[in-house]
Design an enzyme around this catalytic site. Structure first.
Site, PDB file in Angstrom:
ATOM      1  N   LYS A 233       0.742  -1.270  -0.099  1.00 51.46           N
ATOM      2  CA  LYS A 233      -0.088  -0.120  -0.228  1.00 51.46           C
ATOM      3  C   LYS A 233       0.899   1.122   0.024  1.00 51.46           C
ATOM      4  O   LYS A 233       1.781   1.301   0.438  1.00 51.46           O
ATOM      5  CB  LYS A 233      -1.010   0.012   1.347  1.00 51.46           C
ATOM      6  N   ARG A 309     -10.383 -11.492   2.564  1.00 52.08           N
ATOM      7  CA  ARG A 309     -11.298 -12.618   1.959  1.00 52.08           C
ATOM      8  C   ARG A 309     -10.720 -13.958   1.919  1.00 52.08           C
ATOM      9  O   ARG A 309     -11.266 -14.819   2.087  1.00 52.08           O
ATOM     10  CB  ARG A 309     -11.886 -12.174   0.593  1.00 52.08           C
TER      11      ARG A 309
END
Length: 455
Positions: A233, A309
Site C-alpha cells: 500500500k 477474503r
C-alpha cells in the site's frame, strides 16, 4: 475505560432536557439566562445554569426536534461533554435507555497511552432505563474500540489472541487456538499463506459458548496490520491499517454483549477469528500464486492486498462444516464499500429477506445503521479467473464490495443463512456516541435483531 453510571447522590446536578422551541421548565429557575446565551433547544445544545454564588446549579440540554431524530437517536451522548461531576435527568426523556446508552458511548475515551486521562462527567442512570443491560452493551463497544485503537505494535496476533482468551475466561467460554505450521496440518492453508511472513505467527482463534439451542457462528477478520503484502500500500492507505482487525474486534465486542445481556443463553455461539499480519518478507505469498483453500477451491492471488477474503474463506469453510443456523461475518473488507456508502453506513449482504429486514429494522431502532446490498449473481463470472476456481481481486475495479461478498459466499455452503457485513471500524470525525477513532459497527443491530433472526 469501564462504562459506569454514578450512584444516586444529593450532590448530583440536574440536567433539564428541553425540546427545540419548548418552554424552559419553571423548576430549572433559569430566568432569562437561556435566552441571553442563545439557547434554543437544538439537538445536543448545552446551557450551563449558574447559582447565586456563581457556581453550577445545573444544565439545560437540547433534544432538538424529536420528529427528526433518526440518526441522532443517541444524541444525548453530547451531554457527556458536561463539566466533571455527577449529573441526573431532572425530567423524563422519550427513551431513557437510548439516553443512558448515548451518554456512556459518548463518554468513551482511549486512555491507554495518556499519562493524565481527562476528567469526565458521570450520569445517574435515568429512571426507567435498564442499567445492567445498557452497561453490558457499552462494555462490549468499549472493548471493540480499545482493540481497534491499540496500535499494531501492541495488538498483533499474539495480543489479539490474549484479548480473546481474557474474554473467553470472563464469559465462561471454551477457546482453542491453532497457530503457525499447525495451520497446515489442520487444513487452513490460506490463513497460513497470508500470515506466514510476519514475526508473529498466523492463527485461528475458536471460541464456543453454550451447548444447546440454535447455532450462531460469528467470523471476524483479524488482520492486525495490513501492509498490502508484496502489492504494498502507499503510505496514505497504510496509516489506518491497525484497524484492519476491526471485524475481529467487533465480533469480540458482540460476544461480550451477548454474554452480558443474557442473549447468549439458549443459543450455541461460536466465534472464529483468523488472526494474521499481512507482512512483507522473503516467504510472503506472491501475486500470481494459486492457493488451495480448506474447502478445496483454488484461488488465484491477483492482489496480495485482497488478503482479508482469503483468511475469512478458510474460517467460513470451517464454520459451514457444522451447518449452523446462522453465520455472520464481520470484516473491514473493501474500500469500495466506503466509496459507495461512506464511513458510517456499512453495507450488509443476505439472501434471506426476513433476516435482512430484521437487521435493517434493528439498525434503525438502535442507531447502528446498516444498508442492504445484493449478492448479485450475474457478477459471479467476475470472480472466476482463467487458471483457478476463484480470483481474489477481479480486474476493473467495478462492484468491489459485491464481488468480495460473492467470493465469501462460495465458502458458506451448508450454513442455514449467511450475513456478511463490510464494515469500516473507524469514526473519522466525532459524532454523537462515536468519538473519533475505532468504532464497532453492526454489533448492536445484530444484538437487537437476534430474537427475530435466531429465536
Amino acid at each position: 475505560m469501564t462504562p459506569e453510571f454514578a450512584p444516586p447522590s444529593d450532590k448530583a446536578l440536574p440536567i433539564w432536557p428541553v425540546a427545540q422551541g419548548a418552554p424552559i421548565p419553571a423548576q430549572a429557575n433559569a430566568g432569562t439566562w437561556p435566552a441571553a446565551t442563545g439557547f434554543t433547544g437544538r439537538r445536543g445544545e448545552i446551557c450551563l445554569l449558574p447559582d447565586a454564588q456563581g457556581g453550577l446549579a445545573g444544565a439545560l440540554f437540547g433534544l432538538g426536534d424529536p420528529a427528526q431524530a433518526t440518526r441522532e437517536r443517541l444524541g444525548f451522548a453530547r451531554a457527556a461533554a458536561l463539566p466533571e461531576g455527577d449529573w441526573y435527568l431532572a425530567a423524563p426523556v422519550p427513551d431513557p435507555d437510548q439516553a443512558a446508552l448515548g451518554w456512556l458511548l459518548g463518554q468513551y475515551r482511549f486512555t491507554r497511552y495518556k499519562t493524565a486521562p481527562a476528567p469526565k462527567a458521570r450520569l445517574v442512570c435515568p429512571e426507567g432505563a435498564d442499567a445492567a443491560r445498557i452497561q453490558a452493551i457499552a462494555a462490549g463497544e468499549y472493548l471493540t474500540r480499545d482493540l481497534i485503537n491499540t496500535p499494531a505494535s501492541d495488538m498483533g496476533p499474539d495480543q489479539l489472541e490474549a484479548a480473546a482468551r481474557d474474554l473467553a475466561q470472563a464469559v465462561g467460554a471454551e477457546i482453542t487456538v491453532t497457530s503457525g505450521e499447525d495451520l497446515l496440518a489442520a487444513n487452513f492453508p490460506m490463513i497460513h499463506a497470508v500470515g506466514r511472513a510476519a514475526q508473529q505467527a498466523p492463527r485461528l482463534i475458536d471460541i464456543r459458548l453454550g451447548t444447546e439451542g440454535p447455532a450462531l457462528t460469528i467470523i471476524g477478520k483479524g488482520v492486525c496490520f495490513d501492509t498490502g503484502g508484496l502489492d504494498i500500500k502507499p503510505p496514505s492507505s497504510m496509516g489506518l491499517m491497525k484497524k484492519d482487525m476491526g471485524g475481529a474486534a467487533t465480533a469480540l465486542g458482540l460476544l461480550k454483549m451477548l454474554a452480558g445481556t443474557g442473549a447468549a443463553q439458549g443459543r450455541r455461539i461460536r466465534l472464529l477469528i483468523p488472526a494474521v499480519e499481512n507482512a512483507i518478507a522473503g516467504n510472503a505469498f506472491r501475486p500470481g500464486d494459486v492457493l488451495t483453500s480448506r474447502k478445496g477451491l483454488t484461488v488465484e492471488v491477483n492482489n496480495t492486498d485482497a488478503e482479508g477474503r482469503l483468511v475469512l474463506a478458510d474460517a467460513l469453510a470451517l464454520a459451514a462444516e457444522e451447518n449452523p443456523d446462522l453465520m455472520i461475518s464481520l470484516a473491514t473488507l473493501t474500500g469500495a464499500a466506503r466509496v459507495a456508502l461512506g464511513p458510517d453506513l456499512p453495507p450488509f449482504y443476505c439472501d434471506d429477506d426476513r433476516t435482512a429486514q430484521a437487521l435493517s429494522d434493528s439498525a434503525m431502532a438502535v442507531a447502528d445503521p446498516l444498508w442492504r446490498m445484493p449478492f448479485w449473481d450475474p457478477y459471479e463470472a467476475m470472480i472466476e479467473p482463467a487458471i483457478a476456481d476463484l480470483d481474489n481481486a477481479p480486474p476493473g475495479g467495478m462492484a468491489g464490495s459485491i464481488t468480495a461478498a460473492l467470493f465469501l459466499r462460495r465458502f458458506t455452503e451448508g450454513a442455514g443463512r449467511y450475513v456478511h457485513l463490510d464494515i469500516y471500524g473507524w469514526q473519522p470525525v466525532a459524532a454523537p456516541g462515536r468519538p473519533k477513532g475505532g468504532v464497532g459497527q453492526g454489533a448492536r443491530a445484530i444484538l437487537h435483531a437476534l430474537p427475530r433472526i435466531l429465536p
